[in-house]
Scaffold this motif. Structure first.
Motif, PDB file in Angstrom:
ATOM      1  N   MET A 216       8.695  -2.294  -8.483  1.00 18.42           N
ATOM      2  CA  MET A 216       9.260  -2.684  -7.200  1.00 18.42           C
ATOM      3  C   MET A 216       8.437  -1.994  -6.123  1.00 18.42           C
ATOM      4  O   MET A 216       8.148  -0.801  -6.217  1.00 18.42           O
ATOM      5  N   THR A 217       8.026  -2.736  -5.096  1.00 15.22           N
ATOM      6  CA  THR A 217       7.180  -2.160  -4.059  1.00 15.22           C
ATOM      7  C   THR A 217       7.810  -2.351  -2.684  1.00 15.22           C
ATOM      8  O   THR A 217       8.501  -3.340  -2.431  1.00 15.22           O
ATOM      9  N   PHE A 218       7.535  -1.394  -1.802  1.00 15.52           N
ATOM     10  CA  PHE A 218       8.035  -1.421  -0.429  1.00 15.52           C
ATOM     11  C   PHE A 218       6.861  -1.251   0.531  1.00 15.52           C
ATOM     12  O   PHE A 218       6.047  -0.338   0.349  1.00 15.52           O
ATOM     13  N   GLY A 219       6.796  -2.093   1.566  1.00 14.70           N
ATOM     14  CA  GLY A 219       5.717  -1.961   2.537  1.00 14.70           C
ATOM     15  C   GLY A 219       6.043  -2.642   3.847  1.00 14.70           C
ATOM     16  O   GLY A 219       7.049  -3.351   3.971  1.00 14.70           O
ATOM     17  N   ASP A 220       5.162  -2.415   4.833  1.00 13.39           N
ATOM     18  CA  ASP A 220       5.409  -2.982   6.158  1.00 13.39           C
ATOM     19  C   ASP A 220       4.156  -3.478   6.863  1.00 13.39           C
ATOM     20  O   ASP A 220       4.236  -4.031   7.953  1.00 13.39           O
ATOM     21  N   SER A 221       2.980  -3.291   6.240  1.00 10.59           N
ATOM     22  CA  SER A 221       1.747  -3.547   6.980  1.00 10.59           C
ATOM     23  C   SER A 221       0.759  -4.376   6.177  1.00 10.59           C
ATOM     24  O   SER A 221       0.981  -4.693   5.005  1.00 10.59           O
ATOM     25  N   ASN A 222      -0.367  -4.695   6.836  1.00 12.33           N
ATOM     26  CA  ASN A 222      -1.392  -5.542   6.246  1.00 12.33           C
ATOM     27  C   ASN A 222      -1.918  -4.993   4.926  1.00 12.33           C
ATOM     28  O   ASN A 222      -2.198  -5.757   3.997  1.00 12.33           O
ATOM     29  N   ASN A 223      -2.068  -3.674   4.832  1.00 15.89           N
ATOM     30  CA  ASN A 223      -2.619  -3.112   3.594  1.00 15.89           C
ATOM     31  C   ASN A 223      -1.579  -2.989   2.486  1.00 15.89           C
ATOM     32  O   ASN A 223      -1.860  -2.446   1.424  1.00 15.89           O
ATOM     33  N   ASP A 224      -0.370  -3.534   2.720  1.00 20.03           N
ATOM     34  CA  ASP A 224       0.675  -3.574   1.692  1.00 20.03           C
ATOM     35  C   ASP A 224       0.839  -4.963   1.079  1.00 20.03           C
ATOM     36  O   ASP A 224       1.604  -5.134   0.134  1.00 20.03           O
ATOM     37  N   VAL A 225       0.126  -5.949   1.606  1.00 19.94           N
ATOM     38  CA  VAL A 225       0.363  -7.339   1.210  1.00 19.94           C
ATOM     39  C   VAL A 225       0.189  -7.547  -0.289  1.00 19.94           C
ATOM     40  O   VAL A 225       1.052  -8.138  -0.955  1.00 19.94           O
ATOM     41  N   GLU A 226      -0.911  -7.077  -0.852  1.00 18.57           N
ATOM     42  CA  GLU A 226      -1.175  -7.330  -2.275  1.00 18.57           C
ATOM     43  C   GLU A 226      -0.163  -6.646  -3.177  1.00 18.57           C
ATOM     44  O   GLU A 226       0.229  -7.203  -4.203  1.00 18.57           O
ATOM     45  N   MET A 227       0.280  -5.449  -2.808  1.00 17.18           N
ATOM     46  CA  MET A 227       1.257  -4.787  -3.690  1.00 17.18           C
ATOM     47  C   MET A 227       2.629  -5.457  -3.588  1.00 17.18           C
ATOM     48  O   MET A 227       3.397  -5.447  -4.551  1.00 17.18           O
ATOM     49  N   LEU A 228       2.929  -6.088  -2.455  1.00 20.72           N
ATOM     50  CA  LEU A 228       4.169  -6.862  -2.362  1.00 20.72           C
ATOM     51  C   LEU A 228       4.073  -8.127  -3.209  1.00 20.72           C
ATOM     52  O   LEU A 228       5.035  -8.525  -3.868  1.00 20.72           O
ATOM     53  N   ARG A 229       2.893  -8.750  -3.214  1.00 18.92           N
ATOM     54  CA  ARG A 229       2.692  -9.992  -3.977  1.00 18.92           C
ATOM     55  C   ARG A 229       2.730  -9.759  -5.490  1.00 18.92           C
ATOM     56  O   ARG A 229       3.263 -10.572  -6.241  1.00 18.92           O
ATOM     57  N   LEU A 230       2.119  -8.672  -5.918  1.00 19.57           N
ATOM     58  CA  LEU A 230       1.877  -8.462  -7.348  1.00 19.57           C
ATOM     59  C   LEU A 230       3.049  -7.840  -8.095  1.00 19.57           C
ATOM     60  O   LEU A 230       3.094  -7.868  -9.319  1.00 19.57           O
TER      61      LEU A 230
END
Length: 270
Positions: A216-230
């Motif tokens: 499970m991943t948590f993020g808020d910015s452009n450099n979090d996109v891939e970890m949210l997708r994967l």
């Protein structure tokens, strides 16, 4: 829902509130999930020195926690200090980045151990990074010759309007040599080629004998996109921009409203 065994959290704007602190409710929630056997990974563009205090506050050294620094350029075991990954910038790229600084009017900076190095120590955005990471700023006369080595990452910092104008040009100038992305409206991240939180976390899952579906991943910015997708479950914070929210499986409350704890309850981990 998936059998979540690993939770990866971005720091600024995600784990921490606008004061750069973990709120009591979020801290309690993450301590609880760790007591149930779920491992935490702090995944950030920050250097190790700027991440270790938060990992210690979460007692991650007692629960198999890992810090993924520089967006994946340095991966470290919280308990043993063992370094799993260490990747550095190509030396021949430093003159190119220095030229970009001179042309753009932005400021080039880097982290090394417990200090920030730059030719412009009074730059307001360097000051923001210094505050976020609790790191001293050291001014150097010439970044190319005086910055310490090796360099895991550099940043080009400046006003958002300059970032919008110059990020595509920096990408073109460093094409096939570096990975360039932005993490805030004023930070352009300059990383070794292939470094990204998402693929780095997938590789970490393989090393731990887990599937990305168990993450499970948590993020808020452009450099979090891939970890949210994967991830099996990708959670965007309520304070994220709309394009970040669109790639997530769930949008939680913002970072000042215990968004992490809210999502953990929503998915039944608490």
């Amino acid at each position: 829902m998936q059998d979540i065994k690993l939770i990866a959290l971005d720091l600024d704007g995600t784990l921490t509130d606008d004061k750069k602190e973990i709120t009591p409710n979020t801290l309690e929630a993450l301590m609880q999930v760790q007591s149930q056997g779920v491992r935490l990974v702090l995944a950030s563009g920050r250097p190790p020195y700027g991440m270790r205090p938060l990992a210690h506050q979460l007692h991650m050294e007692k629960h198999g926690g890992i810090i993924l620094c520089y967006n994946g350029g340095h991966v470290e075991d919280c308990a043993t200090g063992e370094v799993y990954v260490e990747k550095t910038l190509p030396e021949e790229m430093l003159p190119v980045l220095h030229d970009m600084q001179e042309q753009s009017g932005m400021t080039l900076m880097t982290y090394y151990e417990d200090k920030i190095y730059t030719e412009h120590p009074d730059d307001e955005y360097v000051g923001i990074s210094s505050f976020n990471n609790k790191m001293q700023v050291v001014g150097v006369e010439n970044f190319i010759t005086d910055a310490p080595r090796p360099l895991n990452k550099c940043l080009m910092v400046g006003h958002h309007d300059l970032q919008v104008m110059w990020e595509p040009r920096i990408k073109e100038a460093t094409k096939d040599k570096m990975y360039v992305c932005h993490s805030t409206p004023y930070f352009i991240e300059l990383l070794p080629l292939g470094i990204d939180k998402g693929p780095s976390l997938v590789q970490l899952c393989e090393q731990l004998g887990l599937s990305p579906q168990q993450m499970m991943t948590f993020g808020d910015s452009n450099n979090d996109v891939e970890m949210l997708r994967l991830a099996g479950i990708g959670v965007a914070m309520g304070n994220s921009e709309n394009d970040i929210k669109q790639v997530a499986d769930y949008v939680t409350l913002d970072n000042n409203s215990d968004g992490v704890a809210h999502a953990l309850r929503h998915f039944g981990l608490l």
